[in-house]
Design a protein around this motif. Structure first.
Motif, PDB file in Angstrom:
ATOM      1  N   THR A  76       6.356  66.273  39.850  1.00  0.00           N
ATOM      2  CA  THR A  76       6.859  67.549  40.371  1.00  0.00           C
ATOM      3  C   THR A  76       8.367  67.515  40.524  1.00  0.00           C
ATOM      4  N   LYS A  77       8.881  66.430  41.058  1.00  0.00           N
ATOM      5  CA  LYS A  77      10.330  66.297  41.239  1.00  0.00           C
ATOM      6  C   LYS A  77      11.037  66.338  39.880  1.00  0.00           C
ATOM      7  N   VAL A  78      10.511  65.603  38.927  1.00  0.00           N
ATOM      8  CA  VAL A  78      11.125  65.555  37.599  1.00  0.00           C
ATOM      9  C   VAL A  78      11.045  66.911  36.910  1.00  0.00           C
ATOM     10  N   ALA A  79       9.917  67.596  37.052  1.00  0.00           N
ATOM     11  CA  ALA A  79       9.756  68.900  36.406  1.00  0.00           C
ATOM     12  C   ALA A  79      10.757  69.921  36.948  1.00  0.00           C
ATOM     13  N   ASN A  80      11.105  69.806  38.230  1.00  0.00           N
ATOM     14  CA  ASN A  80      12.025  70.759  38.854  1.00  0.00           C
ATOM     15  C   ASN A  80      13.486  70.321  38.795  1.00  0.00           C
ATOM     16  N   ALA A  81      13.725  69.029  38.831  1.00  0.00           N
ATOM     17  CA  ALA A  81      15.100  68.502  38.823  1.00  0.00           C
ATOM     18  C   ALA A  81      15.151  67.227  37.978  1.00  0.00           C
ATOM     19  N   PRO A  82      15.173  67.378  36.649  1.00  0.00           N
ATOM     20  CA  PRO A  82      15.083  66.214  35.758  1.00  0.00           C
ATOM     21  C   PRO A  82      16.403  65.473  35.532  1.00  0.00           C
ATOM     22  N   GLU A  83      17.491  65.957  36.060  1.00  0.00           N
ATOM     23  CA  GLU A  83      18.809  65.390  35.740  1.00  0.00           C
ATOM     24  C   GLU A  83      18.900  63.892  36.009  1.00  0.00           C
ATOM     25  N   GLU A  84      18.427  63.456  37.162  1.00  0.00           N
ATOM     26  CA  GLU A  84      18.520  62.035  37.519  1.00  0.00           C
ATOM     27  C   GLU A  84      17.692  61.167  36.566  1.00  0.00           C
ATOM     28  N   PHE A 144       3.603  66.265  25.775  1.00  0.00           N
ATOM     29  CA  PHE A 144       4.584  66.877  24.888  1.00  0.00           C
ATOM     30  C   PHE A 144       5.997  66.356  25.173  1.00  0.00           C
ATOM     31  N   LEU A 145       6.360  66.303  26.452  1.00  0.00           N
ATOM     32  CA  LEU A 145       7.707  65.858  26.819  1.00  0.00           C
ATOM     33  C   LEU A 145       7.933  64.382  26.485  1.00  0.00           C
ATOM     34  N   VAL A 146       6.967  63.550  26.798  1.00  0.00           N
ATOM     35  CA  VAL A 146       7.110  62.120  26.500  1.00  0.00           C
ATOM     36  C   VAL A 146       7.243  61.911  24.997  1.00  0.00           C
ATOM     37  N   GLY A 147       6.375  62.568  24.237  1.00  0.00           N
ATOM     38  CA  GLY A 147       6.435  62.435  22.779  1.00  0.00           C
ATOM     39  C   GLY A 147       7.748  62.949  22.216  1.00  0.00           C
ATOM     40  N   GLY A 148       8.165  64.122  22.648  1.00  0.00           N
ATOM     41  CA  GLY A 148       9.403  64.713  22.142  1.00  0.00           C
ATOM     42  C   GLY A 148      10.636  63.919  22.522  1.00  0.00           C
ATOM     43  N   CYS A 149      10.718  63.510  23.780  1.00  0.00           N
ATOM     44  CA  CYS A 149      11.881  62.731  24.226  1.00  0.00           C
ATOM     45  C   CYS A 149      11.946  61.390  23.502  1.00  0.00           C
ATOM     46  N   THR A 150      10.802  60.748  23.365  1.00  0.00           N
ATOM     47  CA  THR A 150      10.768  59.467  22.647  1.00  0.00           C
ATOM     48  C   THR A 150      11.226  59.646  21.205  1.00  0.00           C
ATOM     49  N   ASP A 151      10.693  60.648  20.544  1.00  0.00           N
ATOM     50  CA  ASP A 151      11.040  60.860  19.136  1.00  0.00           C
ATOM     51  C   ASP A 151      12.515  61.185  18.953  1.00  0.00           C
ATOM     52  N   MET A 169      17.379  67.729  26.683  1.00  0.00           N
ATOM     53  CA  MET A 169      16.225  67.189  27.400  1.00  0.00           C
ATOM     54  C   MET A 169      16.035  67.888  28.744  1.00  0.00           C
ATOM     55  N   ILE A 170      17.118  68.095  29.472  1.00  0.00           N
ATOM     56  CA  ILE A 170      17.026  68.761  30.779  1.00  0.00           C
ATOM     57  C   ILE A 170      16.516  70.190  30.607  1.00  0.00           C
ATOM     58  N   ASP A 171      17.060  70.899  29.636  1.00  0.00           N
ATOM     59  CA  ASP A 171      16.617  72.281  29.397  1.00  0.00           C
ATOM     60  C   ASP A 171      15.133  72.341  29.050  1.00  0.00           C
ATOM     61  N   VAL A 172      14.676  71.451  28.198  1.00  0.00           N
ATOM     62  CA  VAL A 172      13.277  71.452  27.778  1.00  0.00           C
ATOM     63  C   VAL A 172      12.363  71.088  28.955  1.00  0.00           C
ATOM     64  N   ILE A 173      12.726  70.102  29.732  1.00  0.00           N
ATOM     65  CA  ILE A 173      11.897  69.680  30.860  1.00  0.00           C
ATOM     66  C   ILE A 173      11.784  70.783  31.918  1.00  0.00           C
ATOM     67  N   LYS A 174      12.856  71.501  32.155  1.00  0.00           N
ATOM     68  CA  LYS A 174      12.845  72.539  33.191  1.00  0.00           C
ATOM     69  C   LYS A 174      11.999  73.756  32.830  1.00  0.00           C
ATOM     70  N   ARG A 175      11.747  73.958  31.588  1.00  0.00           N
ATOM     71  CA  ARG A 175      10.910  75.106  31.198  1.00  0.00           C
ATOM     72  C   ARG A 175       9.501  74.911  31.714  1.00  0.00           C
ATOM     73  N   ARG A 176       8.910  75.954  32.183  1.00  0.00           N
ATOM     74  CA  ARG A 176       7.565  75.863  32.742  1.00  0.00           C
ATOM     75  C   ARG A 176       6.603  76.384  31.740  1.00  0.00           C
TER      76      ARG A 176
END
Length: 176
Positions: A76-84, A144-151, A169-176
């Motif tokens: 939840t924290k990462v989905a809302n604030a992935p910057e760190e 999806f995020l793990v696969g995309g970020c890894t690739d 990455m931040i933009d993609v993760i923040k999308r709901r």
């Protein structure tokens, strides 16, 4: 751990990755690996029971480092604030760039990266009590995020534009 043990295991780890960029793992011999690592066979057998045991321990080490990263990840924290998280992830990429390049060029890359993605998703799901049946949306998004970020990291390593990748990455993760 004794510095000599650390030095020997690091030399073997580097040699495995070097040789895996040149040939199939099943074609690598203990003698060849020892020559590349700068150790003798008796030292090799103090640490590993066989060449396959060596390969498995190298892969387990690589996987262990990655899974530690996801062990305490708060979805939840990462989905809302992935910057760190993205910053830490890209810091780790930059710190390990030479290993990632060797890994990407190795003959085991395709099968290993699938295992890595699956294991990382499972670790994060376990840490956050996410299962596919109850949390289908979260499970699908995480996969999806793990696969995309890894690739994207692996395909652009070592010549990636960090600020641009970080922003994407931040933009993609923040999308709901």
């Amino acid at each position: 751990m004794d510095k000599r043990i650390v030095r020997t295991r690091l030399a073997v780890f580097n040699a495995v990755f070097d040789l895996a960029t040149e040939k199939d793992l099943d074609k690598i011999t203990v003698v060849e690996l020892c020559d590349r690592a700068g150790i003798n066979k008796s030292t090799f057998y103090l640490h590993y029971s066989s060449i396959n045991d060596c390969f498995q321990k190298c892969f387990d080490y690589f996987m262990g480092k990655l899974l530690e990263f996801g062990k305490d990840l708060d979805y939840t924290k990462v989905a809302n604030a992935p910057e760190e998280l993205v910053k830490k992830l890209l810091d780790a990429v930059e710190e390990n760039i030479k290993y990632l390049v060797r890994f990407r060029n190795s003959v085991v890359y395709d099968s290993a990266v699938k295992t890595i993605k699956d294991s990382f998703v499972q670790e994060v799901c376990k840490a956050n009590n996410i299962d596919m049946e109850s949390n289908y949306h979260q499970f699908a998004k995480l996969t999806f995020l793990v696969g995309g970020c890894t690739d994207i990291i692996m395909k652009l390593t070592p010549n990636f534009n960090r600020p641009e990748i970080e922003r994407i990455m931040i933009d993609v993760i923040k999308r709901r």
